[in-house]
Design a protein around this motif. Structure first.
Motif, mmCIF file in Angstrom:
data_model
loop_
_atom_site.group_PDB
_atom_site.id
_atom_site.type_symbol
_atom_site.label_atom_id
_atom_site.label_comp_id
_atom_site.label_asym_id
_atom_site.label_seq_id
_atom_site.Cartn_x
_atom_site.Cartn_y
_atom_site.Cartn_z
ATOM 1 N N ALA A 326 0.825 -1.199 0.000
ATOM 2 C CA ALA A 326 0.000 0.000 0.000
ATOM 3 C C ALA A 326 0.865 1.257 0.000
ATOM 4 C CB ALA A 326 -0.930 -0.007 1.214
ATOM 5 N N ASP A 327 1.973 1.218 0.734
ATOM 6 C CA ASP A 327 2.908 2.342 0.746
ATOM 7 C C ASP A 327 3.501 2.586 -0.630
ATOM 8 O OD1 ASP A 327 3.048 3.679 3.151
ATOM 9 O OD2 ASP A 327 4.402 2.236 4.054
ATOM 10 N N ALA A 328 3.878 1.484 -1.283
ATOM 11 C CA ALA A 328 4.463 1.617 -2.617
ATOM 12 C C ALA A 328 3.442 2.199 -3.595
ATOM 13 C CB ALA A 328 4.950 0.255 -3.107
ATOM 14 N N ALA A 329 2.176 1.779 -3.479
ATOM 15 C CA ALA A 329 1.130 2.319 -4.347
ATOM 16 C C ALA A 329 0.919 3.804 -4.064
ATOM 17 C CB ALA A 329 -0.170 1.538 -4.139
ATOM 18 N N GLN A 330 0.950 4.168 -2.791
ATOM 19 C CA GLN A 330 0.793 5.578 -2.439
ATOM 20 C C GLN A 330 1.985 6.400 -2.935
ATOM 21 O OE1 GLN A 330 2.725 7.182 0.297
ATOM 22 N NE2 GLN A 330 1.746 9.103 -0.237
ATOM 23 N N TYR A 331 3.173 5.843 -2.811
ATOM 24 C CA TYR A 331 4.384 6.525 -3.288
ATOM 25 C C TYR A 331 4.303 6.748 -4.801
ATOM 26 C CZ TYR A 331 9.396 7.369 -3.982
ATOM 27 O OH TYR A 331 10.610 7.908 -4.310
ATOM 28 N N ARG A 332 3.803 5.739 -5.501
ATOM 29 C CA ARG A 332 3.630 5.827 -6.953
ATOM 30 C C ARG A 332 2.602 6.915 -7.303
ATOM 31 N NH1 ARG A 332 4.986 5.355 -12.244
ATOM 32 N NH2 ARG A 332 3.403 4.334 -13.509
ATOM 33 N N ARG A 337 1.532 12.276 -9.351
ATOM 34 C CA ARG A 337 0.495 13.277 -9.110
ATOM 35 C C ARG A 337 -0.866 12.765 -9.586
ATOM 36 N NH1 ARG A 337 2.608 18.149 -7.631
ATOM 37 N NH2 ARG A 337 4.843 18.450 -7.976
ATOM 38 N N SER A 338 -1.131 11.500 -9.278
ATOM 39 C CA SER A 338 -2.354 10.866 -9.740
ATOM 40 C C SER A 338 -3.574 11.402 -8.990
ATOM 41 C CB SER A 338 -2.275 9.351 -9.545
ATOM 42 O OG SER A 338 -3.509 8.734 -9.864
ATOM 43 N N PRO A 339 -4.618 11.782 -9.705
ATOM 44 C CA PRO A 339 -5.840 12.241 -9.045
ATOM 45 C C PRO A 339 -6.703 11.078 -8.562
ATOM 46 C CG PRO A 339 -6.145 12.326 -11.406
ATOM 47 C CD PRO A 339 -4.719 11.894 -11.177
ATOM 48 N N LYS A 340 -6.323 9.861 -8.903
ATOM 49 C CA LYS A 340 -7.059 8.676 -8.513
ATOM 50 C C LYS A 340 -6.142 7.753 -7.721
ATOM 51 C CE LYS A 340 -9.817 6.817 -11.575
ATOM 52 N NZ LYS A 340 -11.111 7.161 -10.950
ATOM 53 N N PRO A 341 -6.685 6.814 -7.005
ATOM 54 C CA PRO A 341 -5.836 5.890 -6.256
ATOM 55 C C PRO A 341 -5.044 4.974 -7.184
ATOM 56 C CG PRO A 341 -8.135 5.212 -6.119
ATOM 57 C CD PRO A 341 -8.130 6.563 -6.759
ATOM 58 N N VAL A 342 -3.833 4.656 -6.782
ATOM 59 C CA VAL A 342 -3.033 3.648 -7.465
ATOM 60 C C VAL A 342 -3.209 2.346 -6.696
ATOM 61 C CG1 VAL A 342 -0.696 2.904 -8.035
ATOM 62 C CG2 VAL A 342 -1.381 5.288 -8.418
ATOM 63 N N VAL A 343 -3.460 1.256 -7.413
ATOM 64 C CA VAL A 343 -3.830 -0.005 -6.779
ATOM 65 C C VAL A 343 -2.778 -1.066 -7.073
ATOM 66 C CG1 VAL A 343 -5.639 -1.747 -6.530
ATOM 67 C CG2 VAL A 343 -6.252 0.611 -7.119
ATOM 68 N N ALA A 344 -2.216 -1.624 -6.019
ATOM 69 C CA ALA A 344 -1.257 -2.714 -6.180
ATOM 70 C C ALA A 344 -1.942 -3.880 -6.870
ATOM 71 C CB ALA A 344 -0.720 -3.150 -4.821
ATOM 72 N N GLY A 345 -1.259 -4.475 -7.853
ATOM 73 C CA GLY A 345 -1.851 -5.567 -8.619
ATOM 74 C C GLY A 345 -2.575 -5.083 -9.856
ATOM 75 N N ARG A 346 -2.806 -3.757 -9.951
ATOM 76 C CA ARG A 346 -3.478 -3.189 -11.119
ATOM 77 C C ARG A 346 -2.600 -2.123 -11.785
ATOM 78 N NH1 ARG A 346 -9.837 -2.603 -9.125
ATOM 79 N NH2 ARG A 346 -9.878 -4.528 -7.871
ATOM 80 N N ASP A 347 -1.502 -1.812 -11.174
ATOM 81 C CA ASP A 347 -0.510 -0.897 -11.741
ATOM 82 C C ASP A 347 0.773 -1.715 -11.916
ATOM 83 O OD1 ASP A 347 1.977 0.895 -11.297
ATOM 84 O OD2 ASP A 347 0.403 2.356 -11.757
ATOM 85 N N GLY A 348 1.369 -1.593 -13.071
ATOM 86 C CA GLY A 348 2.455 -2.497 -13.413
ATOM 87 C C GLY A 348 3.754 -2.303 -12.673
#
Length: 401
Positions: A326-332, A337-348
């Motif tokens: 979750a930290d890595a997804a948030q860091y990404r 500067r993503s306006p939407k959440p980044v989701v582990a397993g759905r972002d490469g």
């Protein structure tokens, strides 16, 4: 009451102990809600009537119908006396020496109010009532009853009930102090959300459950953007208000996930812990969180990362692993500067980022300072999903602890 821990356990133990000590068949504890002008029943213990619940949510009585707590007791104290117990019967005041009996409110249009009417309605013959006093003022009442036909409580019973009420008061006061300490230990004082200690406990339990039966566990980690600028430009008091406002937004969005825990981890970092709802539901709640955070005055939105065992994220042997993802997804999300959440397993890139964080991230609180990766992360573990977007993130790579 030594073994009781929660308020309800304390109330029940006190009522049952008083019931047995006084030879009654029923006992109750009531609290005086001064601001609402009513006695609220906290617990009914023993042989309950059909309309009595053990822990009622809405059993209350206007104090003008039970005026002794506001008038009778006050007159006693004003005269230098002690807050002694008294006895009432379904037929009116008990026989005996004045000073331990109390008639209650008089009839209105021929209808008895207060305890006499309650005794008759519920088939009880008599009761002894003792005020519970804390911090020098009436807190509530201890009530013990016997059925119709049983011996009426006497002066000795009333005196003993007074002693029992003081013991009950001490137990309730201790429980309230412990509850306050417990609340402070697991609550962020600024926002009123849970704190990091509460998150660690909830997440450890949740991951154990996931490993046992596959229950989906999800973690949303978010970093409030622009807090430093607000603090530097408008002052820390305004920054604190922004944190409080975002905490309210987080609580609102967390309510979309039944049983979710909303927490402030520290500084500008917050999270949601969800146990049970599917990954897609969690992502929808995170989407809503991003939208609402973007609308906050003075704020600059939020960087939001999601990791869920319902997505193809590989083995999750511990809470630490889910936190790293979750930290890595948030860091990404923050870097992009993503306006939407980044989701582990759905972002490469998230799983690789969790396993091999860039050197600059080691100075942040991200990735939870987990030990070096050990096990392979090639395939989803038991209970994990395998969505169509697994793609590059489902590939081989070392796993975190």
């Amino acid at each position: 009451m030594a073994s009781a821990h929660t308020p309800r356990e304390t109330w029940r133990a006190a009522a049952l102990g008083a019931r047995d000590a006084l030879g009654g068949t029923f006992a109750a504890l009531s609290m005086w809600e001064r601001d609402l002008g009513r006695l609220k029943v906290l617990v009914n213990a023993g042989q309950r009537a059909a309309d009595e619940e053990e822990f009622p949510d809405a059993e209350t009585y206007p104090v003008h119908q039970f005026s002794e707590i506001t008038e009778f007791l006050h007159e006693r104290w004003a005269g230098g006396g002690e807050p002694n117990a008294w006895v009432e019967t379904a037929e009116g005041p008990a026989e005996g020496e004045p000073g331990y009996t109390h008639m209650g409110a008089p009839p209105v249009h021929g209808v008895l109010r207060g305890r006499v009417a309650a005794l008759r309605r519920r088939g009880r013959g008599c009761c002894v009532v003792a005020p519970i006093v804390m911090h020098g003022r009436a807190w509530g009442e201890l009530y013990v009853a016997r059925p119709a036909g049983a011996p009426v409580f006497d002066r000795g019973d009333a005196d003993f009930a007074t002693v029992l009420a003081s013991v009950v008061a001490a137990g309730i006061a201790q429980t309230e102090r412990l509850e306050e300490v417990r609340k402070l230990a697991f609550t962020d004082p600024l926002t009123g959300l849970a704190n990091r200690r509460a998150v660690d406990m909830r997440l450890d339990e949740a991951v154990e459950r996931f490993l046992s039966d596959g229950t989906v566990v999800s973690l949303v980690v978010c970093d409030l953007n622009g807090l430093k600028r607000v603090n530097d430009t408008h002052g820390h008091a305004v920054g604190d208000r922004l944190l409080e406002r975002f905490g309210s937004v987080l609580s609102y969005c967390g309510a979309m996930l039944p049983g979710a825990l909303a927490a402030r981890l520290g500084g500008d970092e917050f999270c949601l812990v969800s146990v049970g709802p599917e990954a897609d539901e969690v992502v929808r709640a995170a989407d809503e969180l991003c939208v609402r955070a973007g609308d906050l005055e003075l704020g600059e939105g939020v960087a939001c990362g999601v990791a869920s065992t319902g997505d193809p994220i590989g083995p999750v042997p511990s809470a630490r692993r889910l936190f790293r993802l979750a930290d890595a997804a948030q860091y990404r999300a923050k870097a992009a500067r993503s306006p939407k959440p980044v989701v582990a397993g759905r972002d490469g890139t998230v799983i690789a980022l969790a396993d091999h964080p860039p050197s600059s991230s080691r100075d942040r609180r991200s990735f939870r300072d987990a030990p070096a990766p050990q096990a392979p992360d090639a395939a989803p573990g038991p209970g994990t999903g395998a969505g169509p977007e697994a793609g590059p993130e489902a590939g081989p790579g070392p796993s975190g602890a």
